[in-house]
Design a protein around this motif. Sequence first.
Motif, PDB file in Angstrom:
ATOM      1  N   GLU A 100       8.668   1.464  28.799  1.00  0.00           N
ATOM      2  CA  GLU A 100       8.046   2.527  29.609  1.00  0.00           C
ATOM      3  C   GLU A 100       8.911   2.842  30.832  1.00  0.00           C
ATOM      4  O   GLU A 100       9.145   4.003  31.168  1.00  0.00           O
ATOM      5  CB  GLU A 100       6.628   2.112  30.062  1.00  0.00           C
ATOM      6  CG  GLU A 100       5.609   1.926  28.964  1.00  0.00           C
ATOM      7  CD  GLU A 100       5.768   0.615  28.185  1.00  0.00           C
ATOM      8  OE1 GLU A 100       5.269   0.533  27.056  1.00  0.00           O
ATOM      9  OE2 GLU A 100       6.407  -0.326  28.716  1.00  0.00           O
ATOM     10  N   THR A 118      11.063   6.392  31.564  1.00  0.00           N
ATOM     11  CA  THR A 118      10.955   7.161  32.822  1.00  0.00           C
ATOM     12  C   THR A 118      12.343   7.443  33.383  1.00  0.00           C
ATOM     13  O   THR A 118      12.635   8.551  33.837  1.00  0.00           O
ATOM     14  CB  THR A 118      10.110   6.386  33.865  1.00  0.00           C
ATOM     15  OG1 THR A 118       8.836   6.094  33.297  1.00  0.00           O
ATOM     16  CG2 THR A 118       9.917   7.178  35.145  1.00  0.00           C
ATOM     17  N   LEU A 126      12.555   8.448  23.914  1.00  0.00           N
ATOM     18  CA  LEU A 126      11.545   7.387  23.761  1.00  0.00           C
ATOM     19  C   LEU A 126      12.052   6.321  22.791  1.00  0.00           C
ATOM     20  O   LEU A 126      11.882   5.118  23.021  1.00  0.00           O
ATOM     21  CB  LEU A 126      10.219   7.983  23.271  1.00  0.00           C
ATOM     22  CG  LEU A 126       9.028   7.017  23.174  1.00  0.00           C
ATOM     23  CD1 LEU A 126       8.669   6.422  24.538  1.00  0.00           C
ATOM     24  CD2 LEU A 126       7.808   7.725  22.592  1.00  0.00           C
TER      25      LEU A 126
END
Length: 292
Positions: free
Chosen positions: A197, A201, A232
């Motif tokens: 995660e 970002t 991702l």
Amino acid sequence: QTNMLDFVFAVDDAVAWHMTNLLKNRSHYSFLKFFGPKKISTIQKYGAGIYYNTLVPCNDRMIKYGVISTDALIEDLFHWKTLYVAGRLQKPVKILAQNENSRLQAALVSNLKSAVTAAFLMLPESFSEEELYMQIAGLSYSGDFRMIIGEDKSKVQNIVKPNVAHFQKLYSTILQDCPQVVYKHHLGRLEIDKSPEGQFTQLMALPKTLQQKITALVSPPGKNRDVEEILLQVAHDPDCGFVVHQGISGIVRPSSIVQSAKTILTAGAKKSITYSLKKLYKMTKGGLKKTS
């Protein structure tokens, strides 16, 4: 006194600037002076968008100076189109004069934030300030063929080691304001979120050109996958840092090759040989220091 001073001039109108400079300092130019300011400005646009006059005597020093259009500079700072001048401005420099261009101001800050983000992705979970600055200083040399032949192998170390305080001044506010890093200033250490995660970002905050390069590396041609989807996937990849490094190399390599080839025209044969020999001497000297 023996080091060459390196200047960069960002100018709003390159044709007008070269026209005036040809009248004042015609001897600084190679044979290209005979083609006039318009042709010089056209050549300037190739490679990294900067035109260099090198080995120019000035106040008992040797200097070189590059001319880049303000628009090309802003484009490189925001999007890392070539990472040539943007890379130089990720290191401590002395800004001698600056007009009130708010877009340029924002671009300068954006470039520093992007440098920190890219470095985070290539570093482990915990690292020293010096390791961060080494990573940042090395960004614009990733993929640069001159690092194989023509540049001192200790160049990045030579930039960072004597200038840690200047790097701190340049980056401390950005590091303190960054929510993803724990900045232990008193220990000179940092800790970064390396979760998928956290990395996602950071990948989403990278400059546009670098995102495109990463996408091209990971997604085979012909597949119209969404950039966000690909990033991702990269965020979950254990080799995420290596993919980012490859993406940066993909930006630097072509612009460094064209820019170096352009030097033969802009400097002329004699100055090009002299300049190259100086670079080779520094590279050899740096290599001898390492082995001794």
